[in-house]
Enzyme design. Structure first.
Site, PDB file in Angstrom:
ATOM      1  N   HIS A 121       6.326 -12.360   1.464  1.00 26.54           N
ATOM      2  CA  HIS A 121       5.802 -10.718   0.531  1.00 26.54           C
ATOM      3  C   HIS A 121       6.712 -10.659   0.041  1.00 26.54           C
ATOM      4  O   HIS A 121       7.569  -9.230  -1.034  1.00 26.54           O
ATOM      5  CB  HIS A 121       5.857  -9.115   1.926  1.00 26.54           C
ATOM      6  N   HIS A 133      -2.007 -12.955   2.552  1.00 24.51           N
ATOM      7  CA  HIS A 133      -0.683 -12.531   2.113  1.00 24.51           C
ATOM      8  C   HIS A 133       0.243 -12.330   2.320  1.00 24.51           C
ATOM      9  O   HIS A 133       1.002 -12.001   2.124  1.00 24.51           O
ATOM     10  CB  HIS A 133      -1.369 -10.433   2.919  1.00 24.51           C
ATOM     11  N   HIS A 147      -1.783  -0.254   6.009  1.00 24.82           N
ATOM     12  CA  HIS A 147      -0.675  -0.771   6.669  1.00 24.82           C
ATOM     13  C   HIS A 147      -0.955  -1.081   8.437  1.00 24.82           C
ATOM     14  O   HIS A 147      -0.568  -0.479   9.131  1.00 24.82           O
ATOM     15  CB  HIS A 147       1.009  -0.704   6.123  1.00 24.82           C
ATOM     16  N   ASP A 161      -2.563  -4.707   5.767  1.00 23.92           N
ATOM     17  CA  ASP A 161      -1.900  -4.966   5.308  1.00 23.92           C
ATOM     18  C   ASP A 161      -0.448  -5.388   6.197  1.00 23.92           C
ATOM     19  O   ASP A 161      -0.184  -4.592   6.651  1.00 23.92           O
ATOM     20  CB  ASP A 161      -0.723  -5.009   3.724  1.00 23.92           C
ATOM     21  N   ASP A 162      -0.001  -6.597   5.516  1.00 26.57           N
ATOM     22  CA  ASP A 162       1.457  -7.102   6.629  1.00 26.57           C
ATOM     23  C   ASP A 162       1.457  -7.552   7.795  1.00 26.57           C
ATOM     24  O   ASP A 162       2.450  -8.003   8.329  1.00 26.57           O
ATOM     25  CB  ASP A 162       2.092  -5.474   6.603  1.00 26.57           C
ATOM     26  N   TYR A 186       2.693  -5.967  -2.996  1.00 26.96           N
ATOM     27  CA  TYR A 186       2.963  -4.276  -4.100  1.00 26.96           C
ATOM     28  C   TYR A 186       2.296  -4.798  -5.070  1.00 26.96           C
ATOM     29  O   TYR A 186       2.288  -4.492  -6.622  1.00 26.96           O
ATOM     30  CB  TYR A 186       4.253  -5.064  -4.349  1.00 26.96           C
TER      31      TYR A 186
END
Length: 262
Positions: free
Chosen positions: A124, A120, A222, A69-70, A167
């Site tokens: 965020h 995603h 991540h 992720d991210d 999250y």
């Protein structure tokens, strides 16, 4: 809304049809490799990952799906791509739109290496704490940025209809909206807690201990974390040494209308 248990079980059987494995094409005979490809149909499996939902992907014992992720973030994502390439492993990257917009060549490099690009959001946010309109706008802006980086076209219809809420924070209304749009929402089955200030060795210990307990599942990492980039080669070595197999997830492709081929 989730499918009834009987219907979900039936669709998993269909979704479990595997595509070609990648281990055979790996130049390193001792590499971990990608054992099989799992096609995920968002209509059949709209929400997966037992940390958030009742059901997950149809994985056999000691099968794992690697997700990141991210990103993308050049300093760390490139190191993760290198580690995956050395082991001939394919993963799924859930990207933040503003990072995709800042690093379009890295987005293309991820896709060119055969990894799956999921979405995603734009930046965020916790979508359970903003209005539905704000949440949907943020989702669309993120998808458009990812698609622009990938294909040069700012569309809100993703080429890969996989989404993970930041999250893991969603609402029933947002989940219904995603399902209506044909997007599969991914949770996870286990994670290494790499958002905490821990050492690479501590992260490795957490990931391997939790995997040994769960024995299979969607794993969350991540690719923005230096600790994850540092520990990933050892984690992949652990998978190889202990008989785990990596499954690569891809979306179901639209069926071709045979009437248009004649």
């Amino acid at each position: 809304m989730a499918l009834p248990r009987a219907a979900f079980a039936a669709t998993l059987l269909v979704a479990a049809v595997a595509g070609p494995a990648h281990a055979a094409n790996c130049p390193r005979p001792d590499a971990l490799g990608t054992s099989r490809v799992l096609t995920v149909d968002p209509q059949a499996t709209p929400q997966v990952g037992t940390k958030s939902f009742p059901q997950t992907l149809p994985l056999a014992d000691k099968e794992v799906v690697l997700t990141f992720d991210d990103g993308p973030r050049p300093q760390t994502t490139r190191r993760i791509l290198d580690a995956l390439a050395r082991e001939c492993v394919r993963a799924t990257f859930f990207m933040i739109g503003q990072n995709s917009a800042a690093n379009p060549q890295l987005v293309k490099a991820i896709a060119t290496a055969g990894h799956t690009v999921g979405h995603h959001s734009w930046n965020h946010p916790n979508m359970s704490t903003v209005t539905e309109t704000e949440a949907l706008d943020n989702i669309d802006r993120g998808i458009a940025a990812d698609e622009t980086a990938l294909n040069g076209r700012a569309t809100t219809t993703p080429s890969t209809p996989f989404f993970r809420f930041p999250y893991f924070a969603s609402t029933p209304a947002l989940l219904d909206k995603m399902q209506a749009r044909g997007l599969a929402v991914f949770g996870a089955d286990l994670w290494a807690s790499d958002w905490n200030e821990i050492t690479p060795q501590q992260e490795l210990n957490l990931a391997t201990e939790r995997l040994q307990s769960a024995r299979k599942g969607i794993i969350l990492f991540h690719d923005t974390k230096a600790r994850t980039a540092a520990m990933l080669p050892d984690f992949l070595r652990f998978l190889r040494t202990n008989g785990y197999r990596v499954v690569h997830i891809v979306p179901k492709q639209p069926e071709t209308d045979e009437r248009l081929t004649h």
